[in-house]
Design a protein around this motif. Structure first.
Motif, PDB file in Angstrom:
ATOM      1  N   LEU A  31       9.590  69.374 -38.438  1.00 56.50           N
ATOM      2  CA  LEU A  31       8.214  69.394 -38.920  1.00 56.50           C
ATOM      3  C   LEU A  31       7.271  69.391 -37.724  1.00 56.50           C
ATOM      4  O   LEU A  31       7.197  68.411 -36.978  1.00 56.50           O
ATOM      5  CB  LEU A  31       7.948  68.186 -39.818  1.00 56.50           C
ATOM      6  N   VAL A  32       6.535  70.499 -37.548  1.00 52.98           N
ATOM      7  CA  VAL A  32       5.684  70.645 -36.374  1.00 52.98           C
ATOM      8  C   VAL A  32       4.202  70.726 -36.717  1.00 52.98           C
ATOM      9  O   VAL A  32       3.357  70.619 -35.807  1.00 52.98           O
ATOM     10  CB  VAL A  32       6.082  71.887 -35.550  1.00 52.98           C
ATOM     11  N   ALA A  33       3.857  70.921 -37.993  1.00 50.50           N
ATOM     12  CA  ALA A  33       2.446  71.091 -38.341  1.00 50.50           C
ATOM     13  C   ALA A  33       2.226  70.724 -39.803  1.00 50.50           C
ATOM     14  O   ALA A  33       3.156  70.749 -40.618  1.00 50.50           O
ATOM     15  CB  ALA A  33       1.988  72.532 -38.089  1.00 50.50           C
ATOM     16  N   ALA A  34       0.974  70.404 -40.117  1.00 51.03           N
ATOM     17  CA  ALA A  34       0.583  70.117 -41.493  1.00 51.03           C
ATOM     18  C   ALA A  34      -0.787  70.713 -41.738  1.00 51.03           C
ATOM     19  O   ALA A  34      -1.604  70.841 -40.815  1.00 51.03           O
ATOM     20  CB  ALA A  34       0.564  68.614 -41.757  1.00 51.03           C
ATOM     21  N   ALA A  35      -1.045  71.086 -42.980  1.00 49.57           N
ATOM     22  CA  ALA A  35      -2.349  71.616 -43.374  1.00 49.57           C
ATOM     23  C   ALA A  35      -2.778  70.925 -44.657  1.00 49.57           C
ATOM     24  O   ALA A  35      -2.026  70.882 -45.628  1.00 49.57           O
ATOM     25  CB  ALA A  35      -2.285  73.129 -43.579  1.00 49.57           C
ATOM     26  N   SER A  36      -3.995  70.376 -44.640  1.00 43.27           N
ATOM     27  CA  SER A  36      -4.510  69.686 -45.811  1.00 43.27           C
ATOM     28  C   SER A  36      -6.013  69.499 -45.630  1.00 43.27           C
ATOM     29  O   SER A  36      -6.485  69.283 -44.508  1.00 43.27           O
ATOM     30  CB  SER A  36      -3.832  68.324 -45.977  1.00 43.27           C
TER      31      SER A  36
END
Length: 314
Positions: A31-36
């Protein structure tokens, strides 16, 4: 193989309760990124949108989408068009047509699309399916009742058009039923109960038929308090089977069967990794099709208004 670099989209309750813990245990994904829009994940890159994340981080190879279904199609289409593999939380979309469009995009861009059904990964589901293969099913009774205030606190989207209402949990039951039964079923009748101030049902009673007179009855309700009920009872020509606690427990003729611990989302991510490695997609729309049929065929009933905070009533 090196772990697949993954971006997680929609950092809400289901992402924090299920996706993040499973990803922390996975050797298949990094897991390298998140968008929210309103939340983030510590220790990785965070973005306000899927598009911004994918444009800024070309190293992201796959995305897992956890936002409400009404917003999922646009984000999935962007990711697929940019050559990223996509995993969809259940339900896979707000409509059948948009998910079929995503399946076509995945094929056209040579990437994997996985429409996941987490309840099919419950430990009792595969043993139940195997047991039923050698028997004639006569009747199936589904009782799926839970407290929406506990499981979806303040989440008004679930009662908006496209949010599915009580079918958000009810579709989990349908995903299990369509997995374990060795024959197809189709809807023959439905009663849907809508709060007068909401656009999606708070309860539903469904009747299905099978090709040889099999009967399937399902009762879904979002108003259950106290102990929650997620049961599937099957009567056959040679005994009875019961899945309870959403498939976490299995009983045959009243006797409990030994099962491994629950690890639904670990199973989903293992399956997603296998699909990516094989260059394949998996998009089973049977549970969503049954829900769509219920909206087509269902008789509408109106109930009193529903508020997440009853104290806020005028």
């Amino acid at each position: 193989m090196a772990p697949v670099k993954l971006g997680l989209v929609g950092i809400g309750k289901i992402a924090r309760d299920q996706h993040l813990p499973s990803l922390s245990r996975s050797a298949d994904f990094d897991l390298v990124a998140a968008a929210s829009r309103n939340a983030g994940v510590d220790g990785i890159a965070n973005f306000a949108s899927t598009e911004a994340m994918l444009e800024a981080m070309p190293e992201v190879e796959a995305v897992s989408l956890c936002m409400p279904p009404q917003a999922r199609h646009r984000a999935a289409a962007q990711a697929l068009a940019m050559g990223r593999h996509v995993m969809l939380e259940k339900p896979p979309g707000a409509t059948l047509s948009e998910v079929e469009h995503l399946a076509g995009l995945a094929a056209a861009n040579g990437v994997s699309l996985y429409a996941s059904w987490h309840s099919r990964e419950a430990p009792g589901v595969e043993p139940a399916r195997d047991w039923l293969k050698a028997r004639r099913v006569r009747k199936v009774t589904v009782t799926w009742k839970e407290d929406v205030r506990h499981w979806h606190p303040g989440q008004d989207w679930i009662f908006e058009a496209g949010g599915l209402g009580v079918f958000d949990p009810g579709i989990n039951a349908l995903s299990i039923v369509t997995k374990i039964l060795p024959f197809p079923i189709w809807l023959s009748g439905a009663d849907l109960t809508f709060p007068e101030n909401r656009q999606a049902p708070i309860a539903a009673d469904l009747s299905f038929a099978g090709p040889n007179g099999e009967a399937v009855e399902a009762a879904f309700d979002f108003r259950q308090t106290g102990p929650q009920t997620w049961d599937i009872d099957v009567e056959t020509d040679r005994g009875t089977l019961k899945l309870s606690m959403g498939g976490a427990r299995l009983f045959v003729d009243g006797a409990a069967r030994d099962l491994p611990p629950e690890a639904e989302y670990d199973g989903l991510y293992a399956r997603f990794a296998a699909l990516i490695a094989a260059g394949e997609s998996e998009v089973d729309l049977a549970p969503l099709r049954h829900v769509a049929d219920a909206f087509l065929l269902g008789r509408r009933q109106v109930a009193e208004p529903f508020l997440f905070d009853p104290a806020a009533a005028p």
